[in-house]
Scaffold this motif. Structure first.
Motif, PDB file in Angstrom:
ATOM      1  N   MET A 204      -5.704   5.167  17.532  1.00 54.93           N
ATOM      2  CA  MET A 204      -4.704   4.199  17.071  1.00 54.93           C
ATOM      3  C   MET A 204      -5.240   3.291  15.967  1.00 54.93           C
ATOM      4  SD  MET A 204      -2.601   3.111  20.505  1.00 54.93           S
ATOM      5  CE  MET A 204      -4.034   2.656  21.471  1.00 54.93           C
ATOM      6  N   MET A 205      -6.551   3.237  15.789  1.00 52.31           N
ATOM      7  CA  MET A 205      -7.120   2.392  14.740  1.00 52.31           C
ATOM      8  C   MET A 205      -7.345   3.137  13.430  1.00 52.31           C
ATOM      9  SD  MET A 205      -9.798  -0.257  16.519  1.00 52.31           S
ATOM     10  CE  MET A 205     -10.763   0.915  17.470  1.00 52.31           C
ATOM     11  N   MET A 206      -6.959   4.392  13.356  1.00 53.37           N
ATOM     12  CA  MET A 206      -7.155   5.162  12.128  1.00 53.37           C
ATOM     13  C   MET A 206      -6.376   4.546  10.970  1.00 53.37           C
ATOM     14  SD  MET A 206      -6.952   9.072  13.559  1.00 53.37           S
ATOM     15  CE  MET A 206      -7.067   9.728  11.875  1.00 53.37           C
ATOM     16  N   PRO A 207      -6.988   4.421   9.803  1.00 51.80           N
ATOM     17  CA  PRO A 207      -6.285   3.833   8.645  1.00 51.80           C
ATOM     18  C   PRO A 207      -5.122   4.708   8.190  1.00 51.80           C
ATOM     19  CG  PRO A 207      -8.399   4.757   7.985  1.00 51.80           C
ATOM     20  CD  PRO A 207      -8.366   4.805   9.481  1.00 51.80           C
ATOM     21  N   LYS A 208      -4.028   4.050   7.848  1.00 50.16           N
ATOM     22  CA  LYS A 208      -2.836   4.779   7.395  1.00 50.16           C
ATOM     23  C   LYS A 208      -2.875   5.076   5.899  1.00 50.16           C
ATOM     24  CE  LYS A 208      -1.251   4.294  11.564  1.00 50.16           C
ATOM     25  NZ  LYS A 208      -1.245   5.431  12.503  1.00 50.16           N
ATOM     26  N   ASP A 209      -3.503   4.166   5.156  1.00 46.65           N
ATOM     27  CA  ASP A 209      -3.577   4.314   3.703  1.00 46.65           C
ATOM     28  C   ASP A 209      -4.776   5.202   3.339  1.00 46.65           C
ATOM     29  OD1 ASP A 209      -3.702   4.095   0.963  1.00 46.65           O
ATOM     30  OD2 ASP A 209      -3.509   1.905   0.925  1.00 46.65           O
ATOM     31  N   PRO A 210      -4.551   6.325   2.635  1.00 50.16           N
ATOM     32  CA  PRO A 210      -5.666   7.202   2.246  1.00 50.16           C
ATOM     33  C   PRO A 210      -6.732   6.498   1.420  1.00 50.16           C
ATOM     34  CG  PRO A 210      -3.550   8.296   1.919  1.00 50.16           C
ATOM     35  CD  PRO A 210      -3.243   6.873   2.240  1.00 50.16           C
ATOM     36  N   ASN A 211      -6.344   5.426   0.707  1.00 47.30           N
ATOM     37  CA  ASN A 211      -7.314   4.691  -0.107  1.00 47.30           C
ATOM     38  C   ASN A 211      -8.328   3.925   0.733  1.00 47.30           C
ATOM     39  OD1 ASN A 211      -6.106   5.500  -2.556  1.00 47.30           O
ATOM     40  ND2 ASN A 211      -4.568   3.877  -2.375  1.00 47.30           N
ATOM     41  N   ASP A 212      -8.010   3.716   2.008  1.00 49.47           N
ATOM     42  CA  ASP A 212      -8.914   2.981   2.898  1.00 49.47           C
ATOM     43  C   ASP A 212      -9.918   3.896   3.584  1.00 49.47           C
ATOM     44  OD1 ASP A 212      -7.637   0.596   2.334  1.00 49.47           O
ATOM     45  OD2 ASP A 212      -6.211   0.804   3.994  1.00 49.47           O
ATOM     46  N   ILE A 213      -9.804   5.195   3.351  1.00 50.52           N
ATOM     47  CA  ILE A 213     -10.676   6.151   4.026  1.00 50.52           C
ATOM     48  C   ILE A 213     -11.978   6.320   3.252  1.00 50.52           C
ATOM     49  CG2 ILE A 213     -10.943   8.564   4.741  1.00 50.52           C
ATOM     50  CD1 ILE A 213      -7.935   8.622   5.230  1.00 50.52           C
ATOM     51  N   MET A 214     -13.101   6.132   3.941  1.00 47.98           N
ATOM     52  CA  MET A 214     -14.416   6.349   3.354  1.00 47.98           C
ATOM     53  C   MET A 214     -15.037   7.568   4.028  1.00 47.98           C
ATOM     54  SD  MET A 214     -17.671   3.728   3.068  1.00 47.98           S
ATOM     55  CE  MET A 214     -18.475   4.138   4.612  1.00 47.98           C
ATOM     56  N   GLU A 215     -15.143   8.654   3.290  1.00 50.85           N
ATOM     57  CA  GLU A 215     -15.648   9.892   3.874  1.00 50.85           C
ATOM     58  C   GLU A 215     -17.174   9.920   3.882  1.00 50.85           C
ATOM     59  OE1 GLU A 215     -13.624  13.650   3.322  1.00 50.85           O
ATOM     60  OE2 GLU A 215     -12.216  12.695   1.928  1.00 50.85           O
ATOM     61  N   PHE A 216     -17.705  10.839   4.638  1.00 51.41           N
ATOM     62  CA  PHE A 216     -19.151  11.005   4.803  1.00 51.41           C
ATOM     63  C   PHE A 216     -19.802  11.407   3.487  1.00 51.41           C
ATOM     64  CE2 PHE A 216     -22.656  14.018   5.850  1.00 51.41           C
ATOM     65  CZ  PHE A 216     -23.515  13.128   6.469  1.00 51.41           C
ATOM     66  N   ASN A 217     -20.937  10.754   3.175  1.00 48.89           N
ATOM     67  CA  ASN A 217     -21.707  11.077   1.977  1.00 48.89           C
ATOM     68  C   ASN A 217     -23.037  11.696   2.401  1.00 48.89           C
ATOM     69  OD1 ASN A 217     -23.312  11.128  -0.348  1.00 48.89           O
ATOM     70  ND2 ASN A 217     -22.379   9.272  -1.185  1.00 48.89           N
ATOM     71  N   PRO A 218     -23.172  13.027   2.307  1.00 50.93           N
ATOM     72  CA  PRO A 218     -24.401  13.688   2.780  1.00 50.93           C
ATOM     73  C   PRO A 218     -25.663  13.201   2.092  1.00 50.93           C
ATOM     74  CG  PRO A 218     -22.650  15.282   2.349  1.00 50.93           C
ATOM     75  CD  PRO A 218     -22.205  13.971   1.769  1.00 50.93           C
TER      76      PRO A 218
END
Length: 444
Positions: A204-218
């Motif tokens: 339920m805490m997942m961000p709705k706005d794709p701009n707020d998503i910070m993906e994994f940086n290997p």
């Protein structure tokens, strides 16, 4: 509303949360001053109590250090890594990844706190690699939040300590088997409710706005990989051949397993669990799963950097215990506690007070060493089941780890994040799990 509350906690932490070692120093000074003011001790008397208690937890310090080291090693062995990668490959959606991280980390933390911390970080990394579009800080926060159940599990410091002959409160409370603490009904109910609901809370805490998503940086997390060195076969001396042979590690691991089987058959099965047995079990599995004794040592060296902060703090906690007991401050505080608590409220009061103390004593064993001498006499005077108080103090210790960064350090080191990235989400975990635990122990 929950997001705002998380941001508030993060802001407070950024401004006011010093290093855990500084907390231990502050608590030492505070106890020293309280002993002088409240119990009318002289400074030299308090200093004597402190110095006399400094080394009273050396055995326990070694036990806890081995818990983290053996858990770290086991989590990095090939069989466990294969399980983690297999589990991560079955998840295909961001919501599934978030929920899986919380669930797997909770189960691993129940098995062992050290194992849970490392597995939580590793499963989060694997899930982030396989699933696109997952918010990595939330994923790591979900994995760390699983750690909230550790003191209700098999490596629970307080529960195992009071089940181990020779523990420092044995003359006061005797030996309490784990069937009355970690395997008692209230503990199991709270544990199941948290493990089942935590994944949905994070979904339920997942961000709705794709701009707020910070993906994994290997690239940023590559430095956290554990690398073991082996000697090339063509260059091996007889000594190096032994170091890199599986024979030595297999023989040692087999001896440990045989002893553990014998121990449990002779001592009543799981009721005989204690911290030494937990450590031996993880030691045995880890040494059996590695390719050679040298690989095990290399992994132990990598684990060592996560142990240093713990080792240097335990003498301070032992000194605090020495001052509290030697000055009579523990007895005085017990009197206060009895005056404001009753047979119905003491367990929940113990939970809440342990959560507060944990902010300043971020160590399960260290906290029990400080709070045990207060809570046990209070329970005995009020006629409260001592085993229940032990477990509520244990829950309180684990509870506020969600907003205390000390135990997140090894997990964040592997994940490649900072405490500021996950603290807001963990604050929400604090609120939710606090409601569950308080409600369960009010009902029971």
């Amino acid at each position: 509303m929950l997001a705002s509350l998380g941001a508030f906690f993060t802001k407070i932490v950024r401004k006011y949360l010093p290093d855990a070692f500084v907390f231990a120093i502050g608590l030492t000074v505070l106890t020293f001053i309280l002993g002088i003011i409240i119990n009318h001790q002289t400074p030299m008397q308090m200093l004597n109590h402190w110095g006399g208690g400094l080394w009273n937890l050396l055995t326990f310090s070694m036990q806890v250090s081995l818990t983290l080291v053996t858990g770290f090693i086991l989590a990095h062995t090939a069989p466990v890594q294969k399980i983690l990668k297999g589990a991560a490959s079955r998840v295909t959606t961001p919501s599934g990844a978030i929920m899986a991280a919380a669930l797997i980390a909770s189960i691993a933390s129940w098995l062992s706190w050290g194992f849970g911390l490392i597995v939580g970080a590793l499963i989060a990394r694997e899930l982030a690699k396989n699933v696109k579009g997952v918010h990595y800080p939330l994923l790591v926060a979900a994995a760390y939040s699983g750690f909230v159940v550790w003191h209700a599990g098999l490596s629970a410091s307080a529960s195992l300590a009071v089940a181990t002959p020779g523990h420092f409160l044995e003359e006061t409370m005797g030996i309490i088997p784990v069937t009355e603490t970690m395997f008692a009904l209230p503990n199991l109910v709270a544990l199941i409710l948290i493990v089942v609901t935590l994944p949905f809370l994070f979904k339920m805490m997942m961000p709705k706005d794709p701009n707020d998503i910070m993906e994994f940086n290997p690239e940023e997390a590559a430095a956290a990989e554990v690398v073991t060195e082996t000697t090339a076969i063509g260059e091996s001396t007889p000594a190096q051949a032994l170091e890199n042979s599986r024979i030595g590690s297999f023989v040692l691991g087999l001896m440990m397993i045989v002893y553990l089987v014998y121990y449990f058959t002779q001592n009543g099965g799981l009721t005989a669990l204690n911290l030494n047995v937990i450590n031996l079990a993880f030691f045995a599995l880890g040494i059996l799963f590695v390719k050679s004794p040298k690989e095990y040592v290399d992994m132990a060296v990598a684990a060592g950097k996560n142990v240093a902060n713990i080792i240097i703090q335990y003498p301070l906690y032992a000194g605090i215990m020495g001052m509290m007991v030697g000055s009579g401050l523990a007895a005085t505080m017990t009197g206060w506690l009895v005056s404001i608590a009753n047979v119905h409220t003491l367990p929940v009061f113990g939970f809440l007070s342990a959560g507060l103390v944990n902010l300043f004593v971020p160590s399960g064993g260290g906290q029990w060493a400080v709070q045990g001498p207060i809570m046990v006499p209070a329970a005995q005077q009020l006629g409260v089941d001592v085993a229940k108080v032990v477990q509520t103090v244990a829950w309180g210790d684990a509870w506020t780890n969600m907003i205390q960064p000390f135990w997140a350090i090894p997990l964040l080191g592997i994940a490649g994040l900072s405490i500021r990235d996950i603290m807001g989400y963990c604050a929400v975990t604090l609120i939710w799990t606090g409601i569950i635990i308080s409600a369960v122990y009010m009902i029971f």
